[in-house]
Design a protein around this motif. Sequence first.
Motif, PDB file in Angstrom:
ATOM      1  N   PRO A   1       2.890   1.596  27.534  1.00 17.34           N
ATOM      2  CA  PRO A   1       3.752   0.453  27.863  1.00 17.34           C
ATOM      3  C   PRO A   1       4.858   0.816  28.850  1.00 17.34           C
ATOM      4  O   PRO A   1       5.140   0.046  29.785  1.00 17.34           O
ATOM      5  CB  PRO A   1       4.316   0.045  26.500  1.00 17.34           C
TER       6      PRO A   1
ATOM      7  N   TRP B   1       5.310  -6.874  26.901  1.00 17.14           N
ATOM      8  CA  TRP B   1       6.571  -7.216  27.543  1.00 17.14           C
ATOM      9  C   TRP B   1       6.889  -8.706  27.434  1.00 17.14           C
ATOM     10  O   TRP B   1       8.020  -9.083  27.131  1.00 17.14           O
ATOM     11  CB  TRP B   1       6.533  -6.799  29.006  1.00 17.14           C
ATOM     12  N   ASP B   2       5.928  -9.554  27.673  1.00 13.92           N
ATOM     13  CA  ASP B   2       6.197 -10.989  27.755  1.00 13.92           C
ATOM     14  C   ASP B   2       6.723 -11.573  26.446  1.00 13.92           C
ATOM     15  O   ASP B   2       7.459 -12.559  26.461  1.00 13.92           O
ATOM     16  CB  ASP B   2       4.940 -11.744  28.192  1.00 13.92           C
TER      17      ASP B   2
ATOM     18  N   LEU C   1       5.080  -0.624  32.790  1.00 17.36           N
ATOM     19  CA  LEU C   1       6.231  -1.390  33.269  1.00 17.36           C
ATOM     20  C   LEU C   1       6.902  -0.699  34.445  1.00 17.36           C
ATOM     21  O   LEU C   1       7.276  -1.361  35.438  1.00 17.36           O
ATOM     22  CB  LEU C   1       7.234  -1.595  32.131  1.00 17.36           C
TER      23      LEU C   1
ATOM     24  N   GLU D   1      15.540  -3.141  31.025  1.00 21.16           N
ATOM     25  CA  GLU D   1      15.860  -3.456  32.418  1.00 21.16           C
ATOM     26  C   GLU D   1      17.066  -2.656  32.896  1.00 21.16           C
ATOM     27  O   GLU D   1      17.187  -2.357  34.087  1.00 21.16           O
ATOM     28  CB  GLU D   1      16.129  -4.952  32.568  1.00 21.16           C
TER      29      GLU D   1
ATOM     30  N   ALA E   1       8.393  -9.745  24.091  1.00 23.22           N
ATOM     31  CA  ALA E   1       9.409  -8.855  23.521  1.00 23.22           C
ATOM     32  C   ALA E   1      10.717  -9.603  23.311  1.00 23.22           C
ATOM     33  O   ALA E   1      11.010 -10.609  23.969  1.00 23.22           O
ATOM     34  CB  ALA E   1       9.632  -7.660  24.440  1.00 23.22           C
TER      35      ALA E   1
ATOM     36  N   LYS F   1      14.342  -6.337  26.015  1.00 24.71           N
ATOM     37  CA  LYS F   1      13.986  -6.388  27.435  1.00 24.71           C
ATOM     38  C   LYS F   1      15.199  -6.083  28.312  1.00 24.71           C
ATOM     39  O   LYS F   1      15.100  -5.377  29.320  1.00 24.71           O
ATOM     40  CB  LYS F   1      13.384  -7.755  27.770  1.00 24.71           C
TER      41      LYS F   1
ATOM     42  N   PHE G   1       9.855   1.316  24.512  1.00 25.96           N
ATOM     43  CA  PHE G   1       9.396   0.197  25.336  1.00 25.96           C
ATOM     44  C   PHE G   1       8.511  -0.715  24.487  1.00 25.96           C
ATOM     45  O   PHE G   1       7.726  -0.234  23.659  1.00 25.96           O
ATOM     46  CB  PHE G   1       8.596   0.690  26.534  1.00 25.96           C
TER      47      PHE G   1
END
Length: 331
Positions: free
Chosen positions: A52, A162-163, A56, A174, A165, A170, A158
């Motif tokens: 993951p 992702w979408d 990313l 970031e 999370a 997130k 991580f």
Amino acid sequence: MTLLAAAGMPAIARAHVSTTDNKEIIPPYLKPGDMIGITAPAGFILREGIIPAATLMQQWGFKIRAGYTIGRRDFTFGGTDAERMEDLQKMLDDPQVKAIMCARGGYGSVRIVDGLNWDRFKARPKWLIGFSDITVLHAHIQQNFGIASIHSKMCNSFPDVWDTADPLQKDTIESIRKALTGEEMHYTAEAFNSLNRPGTAAGVLVGGNLKTLESLAGSASDMDTDGKILFVEDTGEYLYSIDRMFWNLKRTGKLARLAALIVGGIKVKQDPVDEQFGKSIYDIVLEKVKEHRYPVCFDFPVGHQVDNYALRCGTRHQLTVTAGGATLTSI
């Protein structure tokens, strides 16, 4: 996704790096196409455990190189001491690797730090990323070379998807990208805490895991905190143990001449019923700094918790503390 194997090391050349007026050395910020190496200098991680994070970071525009300690295991470690040291050494030396992401913490960095050769790293500084046990490397790099590094989550933090999370998770991930690419870092601890000691201070940001910092006292990795903003965090310790760690900071002079103190997340073990310590985290800290007047911030979003934001250690920051919270900004 392709995770590249380690390559041979070309001849070294001195990199251009930026410094502040106080001679902090800031490695070049990453740009699209730059390579991030992933290695396991402490605990082991399965190869699928880094996917993951690698996926990313590739989406961020970076190339990924997985070291051979990824998927390797020697009991609790990511390979033997010799294997972990060699893998990290190759990444420190390889000019194609612009940043090194530690796959996870655990324990083990102190077993290899004294065997590393830092000559090429000093000549060509690069970002080292991680927290918890990786505090050993942050402290060693800061104390001996004055080179900035990134205290942040690692591959094992991580999200798998992702979408879907959690937005806070997130946001903290970031923050790693922002730290690596040179964006201004600005964080706010919004929790009301009447025990915060108000004030404003500026200085180089240093710190990390409290237990690890305690263990480095008197060693070649021991950290000079004079004039610095010190941040600490910890997890899984009894209150008496936290108290002992802060006594260590006090007795070794690390609290005497700070610019400011930031206390992040500290998760404690519950005291046995018949052995209650009787002091809170706030009591423990304020007792040790009562003769000093610098700002003190509690409940800052760093540590073994979801809200663990990336911090650029070894660079100048400004901290403003009020009873209602605090703000920390890179300067």
